[in-house]
Scaffold this active site. Sequence first.
Site, mmCIF file in Angstrom:
data_model
loop_
_atom_site.group_PDB
_atom_site.id
_atom_site.type_symbol
_atom_site.label_atom_id
_atom_site.label_comp_id
_atom_site.label_asym_id
_atom_site.label_seq_id
_atom_site.Cartn_x
_atom_site.Cartn_y
_atom_site.Cartn_z
ATOM 1 N N GLU A 167 9.348 -1.539 -10.972
ATOM 2 C CA GLU A 167 7.909 -1.269 -10.865
ATOM 3 C C GLU A 167 7.335 -0.753 -11.933
ATOM 4 O O GLU A 167 6.910 0.314 -12.295
ATOM 5 C CB GLU A 167 7.409 -0.381 -9.502
ATOM 6 C CG GLU A 167 7.850 -0.509 -8.273
ATOM 7 C CD GLU A 167 7.232 0.172 -6.983
ATOM 8 O OE1 GLU A 167 6.622 1.131 -7.534
ATOM 9 O OE2 GLU A 167 7.455 -0.622 -5.928
ATOM 10 N N GLU A 365 11.508 -3.684 -1.552
ATOM 11 C CA GLU A 365 11.162 -2.318 -0.799
ATOM 12 C C GLU A 365 10.063 -2.815 -0.045
ATOM 13 O O GLU A 365 9.136 -3.535 -0.413
ATOM 14 C CB GLU A 365 10.642 -1.594 -2.198
ATOM 15 C CG GLU A 365 11.512 -0.661 -2.996
ATOM 16 C CD GLU A 365 10.751 0.484 -3.498
ATOM 17 O OE1 GLU A 365 9.863 0.996 -3.206
ATOM 18 O OE2 GLU A 365 11.458 0.590 -4.777
HETATM 19 C C1 BGC Z 1 8.884 3.314 -5.294
HETATM 20 C C2 BGC Z 1 9.610 4.229 -4.387
HETATM 21 C C3 BGC Z 1 8.809 5.312 -3.645
HETATM 22 C C4 BGC Z 1 7.874 4.126 -2.655
HETATM 23 C C5 BGC Z 1 6.877 5.094 -1.848
HETATM 24 C C6 BGC Z 1 7.862 2.770 -4.553
HETATM 25 O O1 BGC Z 1 6.688 2.525 -5.456
HETATM 26 O O2 BGC Z 1 9.581 2.627 -6.112
HETATM 27 O O3 BGC Z 1 10.342 5.161 -5.399
HETATM 28 O O4 BGC Z 1 9.300 6.339 -2.955
HETATM 29 O O5 BGC Z 1 7.451 3.253 -3.476
HETATM 30 O O6 BGC Z 1 6.080 5.534 -2.541
#
Ligand code: BGC
Length: 461
Positions: A167, A365
């Site tokens: 990111e 993610e």
């Molecule tokens: C990040 C994580 C974070 C997750 C939830 C993402 O932007 O890569 O490190 O914990 O979002 O906020």
Amino acid sequence: MNRVPLLPANFRFGMATSAHQIEGAARSDGKGISIWNTFEAESGRIRHGENADVAIDHFHRVAEDVGHIADCGVQDYRFSLSWPRIVPAGTGRVEPRGLDFYDSLVDALLASGVRPVPTLYHWDLPQALEDRGGWMSRDTALAFADYSAVVAARLGDRVGQWITLNEMNVHTLYGYALADHAPGRGLGMAALPSAHHQLLGHGLAVQALRAAGATSVGVASQHFPVVAASDDYADQVAAETFSALTNWTFSDPLLLGRYPSDEILSLMPGTESAIAADLEVISAPLDFYGVNFYEPTRIEAPKAGKDYAGTLEVDIPEGLPFSPVAYETDWRTDFGWAVVPDALRDILLRLTERYPDLPPVIITENGASFHDAEPDSEGRVHDADRVRFLEAHLDAVVSAIDAGVDVQGYYVWSAFDNFEWAAGYDERFGLVYVDRETLERTRKDSWYWYQSVIAGQGLPA
Ligand code: BGC
């Protein structure tokens, strides 16, 4: 419970974490200080003033944690390597204990039948590099390439799949443009060189990884589907501008070899010809494109006299040509984030349209924070909200695949409750519950649900 439709047999399920959020051992075993250690020590930066010095102590509990990952049946585990644990000052001396730690993690995963998918950088820059300009300095991109080569030389015989940076857009926005994340610079639009240098670091790392024999290299980009608050022309333009800055400034260089507009190009460091040469490096073909997805953003053109404070988790400074406004939905996580699973399908379709050569996608993610109750008398954590969230998003992935998007994997954020950056420990994203006092781990209902999804490649038992 609804059924999640069947996913392709070669579809890869995973879980994701990052070093700073779980490891702890922040000042031991030769690890250097990172920008997050510095940021956390400053008053008022982290909700309740917490820090990640111990985090969930994963550094000392690797064997147990690999068990929680492997027993669930995931094919892949995405984790990040801490640059300051391996190269404490960012350049120069390599710390053998740091490399040994990741070496044994990789071996433990492989022995348990899980493919390791390391991310080289998840926001924990060595402080020594920040002291010399951090990502605002081109030298940081060069240092990142050297560090990537060190890591690839040690792990490359067993690790085939790599993610360069996590990111870059969020790091630029929250860490350099605003001051909500480390290094807390608050530079506004003047932060854009930090985007270019991360992108260059990515391109140089791709070269280093491929030279070391990597078979699959990608990146993890957060994408924000942006919707205009109305059909008004001014709102449409504001939404386009916001999307250009937060999405396309990062993905266009990677996937098209250019910046989305001349205005954005003009804010990048160096001459036009030097930037063009960098873009050649930045746009080297990738084997997969990682998409992190959480929520869409709704944007309007700023209205005179309206108070926008508090509409987002962070406040955007006044004077910009866009204003985020609340996304209208009754479905929210306990973090307050809008739950809009269709927006995941939409952004995947949008990426496919915008990038004719889009490589296969992995959702690197996706997940949700709910403030789970502690384990009950039978040791169960009932997190039906998280199950509902994950199920709806997997459905969205299936519908994107049906619509022709080549999605090859899905990683839940996160394997464990962990240190949620500026929000500290209140926000729980894990499939595994972590007690804040004892650090004891308990598999949540969502962990069991995910296990059954994986066992049936999409059909809960
Ligand atoms: C990040 C994580 C974070 C997750 C939830 C993402 O932007 O890569 O490190 O914990 O979002 O906020």
